[in-house]
Motif scaffolding. Structure first.
Motif, PDB file in Angstrom:
ATOM      1  N   GLY A 136       0.818  -1.205   0.000  1.00  0.00           N
ATOM      2  CA  GLY A 136       0.000   0.000   0.000  1.00  0.00           C
ATOM      3  C   GLY A 136       0.852   1.256   0.000  1.00  0.00           C
ATOM      4  O   GLY A 136       0.585   2.209  -0.732  1.00  0.00           O
ATOM      5  N   THR A 184       1.456   3.640  -3.452  1.00  0.00           N
ATOM      6  CA  THR A 184       1.047   5.045  -3.366  1.00  0.00           C
ATOM      7  C   THR A 184       2.176   5.966  -3.801  1.00  0.00           C
ATOM      8  O   THR A 184       1.942   6.970  -4.487  1.00  0.00           O
ATOM      9  CB  THR A 184       0.598   5.380  -1.936  1.00  0.00           C
ATOM     10  N   TYR A 217     -10.980   9.160  -4.985  1.00  0.00           N
ATOM     11  CA  TYR A 217     -11.275   7.739  -5.154  1.00  0.00           C
ATOM     12  C   TYR A 217     -12.386   7.515  -6.170  1.00  0.00           C
ATOM     13  O   TYR A 217     -12.435   6.483  -6.831  1.00  0.00           O
ATOM     14  CB  TYR A 217     -11.678   7.121  -3.810  1.00  0.00           C
ATOM     15  N   ARG A 267     -16.009   7.263   0.550  1.00  0.00           N
ATOM     16  CA  ARG A 267     -14.984   7.682   1.513  1.00  0.00           C
ATOM     17  C   ARG A 267     -15.336   9.051   2.056  1.00  0.00           C
ATOM     18  O   ARG A 267     -15.842   9.906   1.320  1.00  0.00           O
ATOM     19  CB  ARG A 267     -13.589   7.738   0.876  1.00  0.00           C
ATOM     20  N   ASP A 272     -15.274  -0.901   0.670  1.00  0.00           N
ATOM     21  CA  ASP A 272     -13.974  -0.943   0.011  1.00  0.00           C
ATOM     22  C   ASP A 272     -13.420  -2.352   0.173  1.00  0.00           C
ATOM     23  O   ASP A 272     -13.541  -2.953   1.235  1.00  0.00           O
ATOM     24  CB  ASP A 272     -13.018   0.071   0.626  1.00  0.00           C
ATOM     25  N   TYR A 317      -3.539  -2.494   4.056  1.00  0.00           N
ATOM     26  CA  TYR A 317      -3.192  -1.901   2.758  1.00  0.00           C
ATOM     27  C   TYR A 317      -3.431  -0.399   2.794  1.00  0.00           C
ATOM     28  O   TYR A 317      -2.570   0.398   2.404  1.00  0.00           O
ATOM     29  CB  TYR A 317      -4.010  -2.556   1.652  1.00  0.00           C
ATOM     30  N   HIS A 318      -4.604   0.019   3.255  1.00  0.00           N
ATOM     31  CA  HIS A 318      -4.926   1.447   3.271  1.00  0.00           C
ATOM     32  C   HIS A 318      -4.192   2.192   4.377  1.00  0.00           C
ATOM     33  O   HIS A 318      -4.011   3.411   4.277  1.00  0.00           O
ATOM     34  CB  HIS A 318      -6.435   1.646   3.377  1.00  0.00           C
ATOM     35  N   VAL A 377      -1.337   3.197   2.419  1.00  0.00           N
ATOM     36  CA  VAL A 377      -1.728   4.229   1.454  1.00  0.00           C
ATOM     37  C   VAL A 377      -1.807   5.595   2.124  1.00  0.00           C
ATOM     38  O   VAL A 377      -1.238   6.588   1.650  1.00  0.00           O
ATOM     39  CB  VAL A 377      -3.090   3.876   0.809  1.00  0.00           C
ATOM     40  N   TYR A 416     -10.231   4.700   9.802  1.00  0.00           N
ATOM     41  CA  TYR A 416      -8.812   4.863  10.088  1.00  0.00           C
ATOM     42  C   TYR A 416      -8.610   6.119  10.929  1.00  0.00           C
ATOM     43  O   TYR A 416      -9.010   7.207  10.507  1.00  0.00           O
ATOM     44  CB  TYR A 416      -8.008   4.980   8.792  1.00  0.00           C
TER      45      TYR A 416
END
Length: 209
Positions: free
Chosen positions: A107, A111, A142, A151, A168, A174-175, A178, A205
């Motif tokens: 991720g 990015t 996104y 998002r 998602d 992974y995010h 990112v 997050y």
């Protein structure tokens, strides 16, 4: 009978791989034919494998997606991305430590590659070196990069926010990679990102810098 730490760690790694495969399979089953992601995401992940393991390994991971070549702007089924990711994490796990670390690394590095692309340069220009703007533009951007999910950003302090992803398909680590890479790209220091899985496809997050 205790079979020793080596066999125990091998068994644990085996269970981790099975869990990772199950996790990504469940996400594939939740996808529809209309759920797509642009080729630049595939290219970024393949680039990570090429760097760490060589082009032969990268080609093998791409083959796991069922694709032979990629166009950065073209939309491909997200199920193909998940199938490729399953192979990538299997290949990189021994080098990076575990499934979560492998996801977080790809991720992050994908990015970094994305921000160097035409799409990424536009995002960097819009963010103008401001972490708040980066998060807001990521939430909006996104929509142009994938055809699924929603998002949003909830500001929780002068240097903190909650980034929420609904429907998602990528697991939280992974995010985490990112979001950390994107904020560091605009100069944020001491970035911390912690994901909480709310359901199979919904995650929030907590982000601070």
């Amino acid at each position: 009978m205790d079979r020793g730490p080596v066999e125990g760690s091998t068994r644990a790694a085996g269970w981790a791989e099975q869990f990772a495969a199950w996790h990504l399979t469940e996400r594939c089953l939740a996808a529809t034919p209309e759920d797509g992601a642009r080729g630049m995401f595939f290219q970024g992940v393949v680039g990570v494998v090429n760097f760490l393991q060589g082009e032969e390994a990268g080609a093998k991971c791409l083959a796991a997606s069922g694709l032979k070549e990629l166009n950065a702007a073209e939309l491909y089924p997200v199920t193909r991305f998940l199938e490729m990711t399953a192979e990538v994490t299997r290949v990189l796990r021994p080098q990076l430590g575990d499934w979560e670390q492998a996801l977080r690394y790809i991720g992050t590095q994908a990015t970094v590659d994305f921000l160097a692309s035409m799409f990424g340069r536009e995002l960097m220009q819009a963010a103008a070196g401001n972490p708040w703007r980066m998060l807001q533009h990521m939430a909006e951007g996104y929509r142009a990069a994938v055809t699924y999910g929603e998002r949003s950003v909830l500001w929780t302090g002068d240097h903190s926010a909650r980034f929420v992803m609904r429907r998602d398909f990528m697991p939280a680590p992974y995010h985490e990679g990112v979001l950390q890479a994107a904020l560091e790209a605009v100069g944020a220091q001491d970035v911390q990102v912690h994901g909480r899985q709310l359901s199979l496809l919904d995650t929030e997050y907590d982000v601070s810098w």
